[in-house]
Structures are given as C-alpha cells and as structure tokens.
Write a protein that holds these residues in place. Structure first.
Motif, PDB file in Angstrom:
ATOM      1  N   ARG A   1     -27.995-100.429 -56.107  1.00 26.22           N
ATOM      2  CA  ARG A   1     -26.914-100.957 -56.955  1.00 26.22           C
ATOM      3  C   ARG A   1     -26.475 -99.979 -58.039  1.00 26.22           C
ATOM      4  NH1 ARG A   1     -29.989-105.565 -56.010  1.00 26.22           N
ATOM      5  NH2 ARG A   1     -31.137-105.421 -57.954  1.00 26.22           N
ATOM      6  N   LEU A   2     -27.090 -98.818 -58.091  1.00 28.22           N
ATOM      7  CA  LEU A   2     -26.722 -97.840 -59.119  1.00 28.22           C
ATOM      8  C   LEU A   2     -25.241 -97.454 -59.092  1.00 28.22           C
ATOM      9  CD1 LEU A   2     -29.851 -95.536 -59.128  1.00 28.22           C
ATOM     10  CD2 LEU A   2     -29.061 -96.996 -60.989  1.00 28.22           C
TER      11      LEU A   2
ATOM     12  N   LEU B   1     -27.453 -93.510 -68.101  1.00 31.46           N
ATOM     13  CA  LEU B   1     -28.031 -93.853 -66.808  1.00 31.46           C
ATOM     14  C   LEU B   1     -28.855 -92.715 -66.204  1.00 31.46           C
ATOM     15  CD1 LEU B   1     -28.263 -96.146 -64.795  1.00 31.46           C
ATOM     16  CD2 LEU B   1     -26.204 -95.298 -63.686  1.00 31.46           C
ATOM     17  N   PHE B   2     -28.349 -91.498 -66.280  1.00 30.91           N
ATOM     18  CA  PHE B   2     -29.092 -90.395 -65.672  1.00 30.91           C
ATOM     19  C   PHE B   2     -30.418 -90.143 -66.381  1.00 30.91           C
ATOM     20  CE2 PHE B   2     -25.156 -89.106 -63.416  1.00 30.91           C
ATOM     21  CZ  PHE B   2     -25.699 -89.127 -62.141  1.00 30.91           C
ATOM     22  N   GLU B   3     -30.485 -90.406 -67.671  1.00 29.37           N
ATOM     23  CA  GLU B   3     -31.760 -90.279 -68.384  1.00 29.37           C
ATOM     24  C   GLU B   3     -32.786 -91.255 -67.837  1.00 29.37           C
ATOM     25  OE1 GLU B   3     -31.712 -90.230 -72.632  1.00 29.37           O
ATOM     26  OE2 GLU B   3     -29.874 -89.047 -72.693  1.00 29.37           O
ATOM     27  N   VAL B   4     -32.353 -92.466 -67.543  1.00 26.07           N
ATOM     28  CA  VAL B   4     -33.236 -93.476 -66.973  1.00 26.07           C
ATOM     29  C   VAL B   4     -33.704 -93.039 -65.588  1.00 26.07           C
ATOM     30  CG1 VAL B   4     -33.316 -95.848 -66.095  1.00 26.07           C
ATOM     31  CG2 VAL B   4     -32.206 -95.368 -68.273  1.00 26.07           C
TER      32      VAL B   4
ATOM     33  N   LEU C   1     -32.412 -93.177 -53.834  1.00 24.03           N
ATOM     34  CA  LEU C   1     -31.992 -92.638 -55.123  1.00 24.03           C
ATOM     35  C   LEU C   1     -31.126 -91.393 -54.925  1.00 24.03           C
ATOM     36  CD1 LEU C   1     -32.041 -92.687 -58.195  1.00 24.03           C
ATOM     37  CD2 LEU C   1     -34.254 -91.509 -58.107  1.00 24.03           C
ATOM     38  N   ALA C   2     -31.520 -90.516 -54.022  1.00 23.53           N
ATOM     39  CA  ALA C   2     -30.705 -89.323 -53.748  1.00 23.53           C
ATOM     40  C   ALA C   2     -29.317 -89.728 -53.261  1.00 23.53           C
ATOM     41  CB  ALA C   2     -31.397 -88.430 -52.722  1.00 23.53           C
TER      42      ALA C   2
ATOM     43  N   VAL D   1     -22.669 -91.703 -57.038  1.00 22.57           N
ATOM     44  CA  VAL D   1     -22.257 -91.777 -58.447  1.00 22.57           C
ATOM     45  C   VAL D   1     -21.497 -90.513 -58.832  1.00 22.57           C
ATOM     46  CG1 VAL D   1     -23.126 -91.790 -60.824  1.00 22.57           C
ATOM     47  CG2 VAL D   1     -24.058 -93.394 -59.148  1.00 22.57           C
ATOM     48  N   VAL D   2     -21.983 -89.366 -58.413  1.00 28.21           N
ATOM     49  CA  VAL D   2     -21.306 -88.103 -58.735  1.00 28.21           C
ATOM     50  C   VAL D   2     -19.930 -88.067 -58.081  1.00 28.21           C
ATOM     51  CG1 VAL D   2     -21.390 -85.594 -58.412  1.00 28.21           C
ATOM     52  CG2 VAL D   2     -23.413 -86.823 -59.208  1.00 28.21           C
TER      53      VAL D   2
END
Length: 121
Positions: free
Chosen positions: A39-40, A56-59, A74-75, A81-82
């Motif tokens: 869901r990211l 978000l990226f820090e998390v 995640l990858a 996202v990018v």
C-alpha cells in the motif's frame, strides 16, 4: 479560512495514515507487513512527493530488515513511488537510502529486484 481548515484536516489525516503505516511495518505478522508495503504507493500518492521524500523514505530505511517476500515487495513499491513522482526535484536521490539497504540483502531475488529499480532511476 475554510480552505486552511480543510488543509489542516487533510494533513492530520495523512499524518495518521503515515503513523498507521509505520505500525503495520513494525508488526510481528509478516502478512500485515507485506500488506503495508504493497500500500506504500497509495500512501505516497496521498501525501505527495515532498512528504514522501521527507517522511516516508526515512521510515522505509528502517524496514529493510525483513523476510525476502516483504523486501521484494518493498523494492517494487519504491520503484512505483519513484515513478509516480517523476519530475519532482531530488526525488530519485531520496530513494537511494532504502535501495542501498535492499541491495545489501542476503537474498539474491531482493538484490536482483533492487538492481532493476536502480535501472529506472
């Protein structure tokens, strides 16, 4: 005045969404973590490029010590996202911390998927 109130309410809602995502990523249940990772892209679209980059990226850097299935997802999510935020200044660079962590994973599938994300950057 009404516009500011609406913006504040939306910011509070998305902050709650981000915190809920953090909690799901820390869950002991791998299926919950996997669902959170998948869901990211929706969360990133909702909070926008600036907050994705700054929050978000820090998390996500802290979420890279996980099962192979979660890391592969995640990858994929980072790539999506990018791609969503293409054209935003410095956006690909903010993903590098997460990708560096993923590139160092033990599982070859995670490293291969991460290499594919680098190609898109």
């Amino acid at each position: 005045m009404q516009g500011n109130k609406g913006e504040e309410e939306e910011h509070m809602k998305t902050t709650q969404d981000t915190k809920a995502m953090q909690e799901r990523l820390a869950s002991e249940d791998v299926q919950v973590r996997l669902g959170a990772v998948r869901r990211l892209p929706q969360l990133a679209a909702k909070i926008g490029p600036a907050r994705t980059r700054d929050e978000l990226f820090e998390v996500l850097v802290g979420a890279t010590n996980d099962e192979a299935d979660v890391l592969v997802a995640l990858a994929d999510a980072v790539q999506e996202v990018v791609e969503q935020a293409s054209g935003a200044p410095d956006f690909p660079q903010c993903a590098l911390g997460v990708l560096e962590e993923l590139a160092g994973a033990e599982e070859a599938e995670v490293r291969e998927r991460t290499a594919g994300v680098y190609v898109h950057l």
